[in-house]
Scaffold this motif. Structure first.
Motif, PDB file in Angstrom:
ATOM      1  N   ARG A  35       2.002  10.679 -10.064  1.00 47.90           N
ATOM      2  CA  ARG A  35       1.050   9.588 -10.272  1.00 47.90           C
ATOM      3  C   ARG A  35      -0.375  10.126 -10.181  1.00 47.90           C
ATOM      4  O   ARG A  35      -0.730  10.809  -9.224  1.00 47.90           O
ATOM      5  CB  ARG A  35       1.262   8.501  -9.228  1.00 47.90           C
ATOM      6  N   LEU A  36      -1.203   9.807 -11.178  1.00 45.35           N
ATOM      7  CA  LEU A  36      -2.562  10.318 -11.247  1.00 45.35           C
ATOM      8  C   LEU A  36      -3.563   9.219 -10.902  1.00 45.35           C
ATOM      9  O   LEU A  36      -3.371   8.056 -11.242  1.00 45.35           O
ATOM     10  CB  LEU A  36      -2.862  10.868 -12.643  1.00 45.35           C
ATOM     11  N   ALA A  37      -4.625   9.633 -10.227  1.00 43.09           N
ATOM     12  CA  ALA A  37      -5.739   8.730  -9.896  1.00 43.09           C
ATOM     13  C   ALA A  37      -7.019   9.555 -10.010  1.00 43.09           C
ATOM     14  O   ALA A  37      -7.528  10.074  -9.000  1.00 43.09           O
ATOM     15  CB  ALA A  37      -5.578   8.147  -8.502  1.00 43.09           C
ATOM     16  N   PRO A  38      -7.540   9.722 -11.233  1.00 45.66           N
ATOM     17  CA  PRO A  38      -8.681  10.622 -11.460  1.00 45.66           C
ATOM     18  C   PRO A  38      -9.880  10.357 -10.565  1.00 45.66           C
ATOM     19  O   PRO A  38     -10.620  11.286 -10.225  1.00 45.66           O
ATOM     20  CB  PRO A  38      -9.026  10.360 -12.932  1.00 45.66           C
ATOM     21  N   GLU A  39     -10.086   9.118 -10.171  1.00 38.00           N
ATOM     22  CA  GLU A  39     -11.229   8.810  -9.311  1.00 38.00           C
ATOM     23  C   GLU A  39     -11.099   9.421  -7.919  1.00 38.00           C
ATOM     24  O   GLU A  39     -12.076   9.508  -7.161  1.00 38.00           O
ATOM     25  CB  GLU A  39     -11.399   7.288  -9.193  1.00 38.00           C
ATOM     26  N   SER A  41      -9.860  12.589  -7.408  1.00 38.75           N
ATOM     27  CA  SER A  41      -9.702  14.038  -7.568  1.00 38.75           C
ATOM     28  C   SER A  41     -10.353  14.809  -6.428  1.00 38.75           C
ATOM     29  O   SER A  41     -11.531  14.560  -6.091  1.00 38.75           O
ATOM     30  CB  SER A  41     -10.316  14.483  -8.902  1.00 38.75           C
ATOM     31  N   TRP A  42      -9.590  15.697  -5.825  1.00 36.18           N
ATOM     32  CA  TRP A  42     -10.034  16.589  -4.759  1.00 36.18           C
ATOM     33  C   TRP A  42     -10.510  15.829  -3.519  1.00 36.18           C
ATOM     34  O   TRP A  42     -11.312  16.342  -2.736  1.00 36.18           O
ATOM     35  CB  TRP A  42     -11.147  17.518  -5.245  1.00 36.18           C
ATOM     36  N   CYS A  53      -6.016  14.754  -1.690  1.00 41.20           N
ATOM     37  CA  CYS A  53      -5.590  14.700  -3.095  1.00 41.20           C
ATOM     38  C   CYS A  53      -5.956  15.993  -3.803  1.00 41.20           C
ATOM     39  O   CYS A  53      -6.885  16.703  -3.399  1.00 41.20           O
ATOM     40  CB  CYS A  53      -6.239  13.520  -3.819  1.00 41.20           C
ATOM     41  N   ASP A  55      -5.858  17.963  -7.965  1.00 42.09           N
ATOM     42  CA  ASP A  55      -6.402  17.769  -9.299  1.00 42.09           C
ATOM     43  C   ASP A  55      -5.910  16.446  -9.878  1.00 42.09           C
ATOM     44  O   ASP A  55      -4.737  16.096  -9.757  1.00 42.09           O
ATOM     45  CB  ASP A  55      -5.971  18.933 -10.190  1.00 42.09           C
ATOM     46  N   ALA A  56      -6.811  15.702 -10.499  1.00 36.67           N
ATOM     47  CA  ALA A  56      -6.519  14.396 -11.104  1.00 36.67           C
ATOM     48  C   ALA A  56      -6.048  13.372 -10.089  1.00 36.67           C
ATOM     49  O   ALA A  56      -5.458  12.358 -10.448  1.00 36.67           O
ATOM     50  CB  ALA A  56      -5.503  14.537 -12.234  1.00 36.67           C
ATOM     51  N   GLY A  57      -6.285  13.619  -8.820  1.00 33.79           N
ATOM     52  CA  GLY A  57      -5.971  12.636  -7.797  1.00 33.79           C
ATOM     53  C   GLY A  57      -4.523  12.563  -7.373  1.00 33.79           C
ATOM     54  O   GLY A  57      -4.096  11.545  -6.812  1.00 33.79           O
ATOM     55  N   GLN A 227      -3.749  24.856  -7.963  1.00 30.92           N
ATOM     56  CA  GLN A 227      -4.854  23.911  -7.824  1.00 30.92           C
ATOM     57  C   GLN A 227      -5.806  24.341  -6.709  1.00 30.92           C
ATOM     58  O   GLN A 227      -7.034  24.239  -6.845  1.00 30.92           O
ATOM     59  CB  GLN A 227      -4.317  22.511  -7.517  1.00 30.92           C
TER      60      GLN A 227
END
Length: 267
Positions: A35-39, A41-42, A53, A55-57, A227
């Motif tokens: 599952r991705l959550a770009p907001e 990221s890191w 988190c 990369d890409a959350g 990552q």
């Protein structure tokens, strides 16, 4: 009071049980590892994301839990295959002697002289979308050799033992002697290699994922390391989580393998 040999053996299984148990609990109750959550990221560790988190959350706790379970399952399966193939093969070679023994010994030399990692790179580079089945097959190609070598060396010691001579005197053929007398007496010695073989496979699988030859879903400890290296300065926690996870998985398997060592259990 000094613990018994069986008690020491059980204690050596505890780290692996803890690692697998914790991973199972986390995997059952955590978010999806893909599952991705770009907001996010890191993002640094927090109450919502205990390990932070990547990369890409991606939730590092979920990724590490699922990757650890899959890595240990792969390592245990391949090590078991190598054990099942290598132990009888080494026992048969040591008992039959002659040309068969020399061929098996040279085959072990050949397999162990060629790095498994390079073989995996060659094979997986020809596969469009490598899966853990492909990884397992590649590792199994060479996993039998250490077990065979150990079994062969131990059989050279046991083949002139009184119980082997007695089995032959009672009319036992070579196959019967190997299956019923030699292999059972080899298990304790050869099984010690299980932990070392499984730990090496965990590290190799992580290394392959680190260089881009892992599974497409990215759920691998090597992907977490990749990552972490890419964001070493801005998100050092990612590299720390990946390295600690590989260490925990490999060391727990190594310690568990020593549970089969009767000599170590007496210390």
């Amino acid at each position: 009071m000094k613990p018994s040999a069986s008690g020491v053996a059980v204690l050596r299984l505890v780290p692996l049980v803890v690692v697998v148990g914790a991973a199972l609990v986390v995997a059952a109750g955590s978010r999806s590892p893909v599952r991705l959550a770009p907001e996010l990221s890191w993002a640094a560790p927090s109450s919502a994301f205990p390990l932070g988190c990547g990369d890409a959350g991606v939730d590092l706790l979920a990724v590490v839990a699922h990757a650890t379970l899959r890595g240990i399952a792969l390592a245990a399966s391949v090590a078991a295959i190598g054990f099942v193939i290598g132990c009888p093969l080494g026992a048969a070679a040591g008992l039959f002697r002659g040309r068969f023994e020399r061929v098996v010994a040279r085959a072990c030399d050949l397999v162990q002289a060629f790095p498994t990692f390079l073989l995996a790179l060659v094979v997986l580079s020809a596969v469009r979308s490598p899966s853990r089945v492909h990884l397992g097959v590649v590792f199994a190609i060479t996993a039998w050799a250490p077990f065979t070598r150990l079994a062969l060396a131990q059989t050279r010691v046991l083949r002139d033992a009184a119980f082997v001579e007695a089995a032959r005197a009672l009319g036992g053929g070579n196959v019967r002697v190997v299956a019923l007398h030699l292999v059972p007496n080899l298990l304790g010695v050869v099984a010690v290699q299980l932990g070392a073989a499984a730990a090496a496979i965990v590290v190799s699988e992580a290394a392959l994922s680190f260089v881009g030859f892992g599974t497409p879903d990215g759920v691998s400890l090597g992907s977490v390391l990749d990552q972490g290296v890419a964001a070493m300065l801005r998100a050092p926690h990612v590299l720390l989580v990946g390295a600690a996870s590989v260490f925990a998985a490999s060391v727990s398997l190594m310690i568990a393998g020593r549970a089969f060592d009767r000599r170590a259990s007496r210390q």
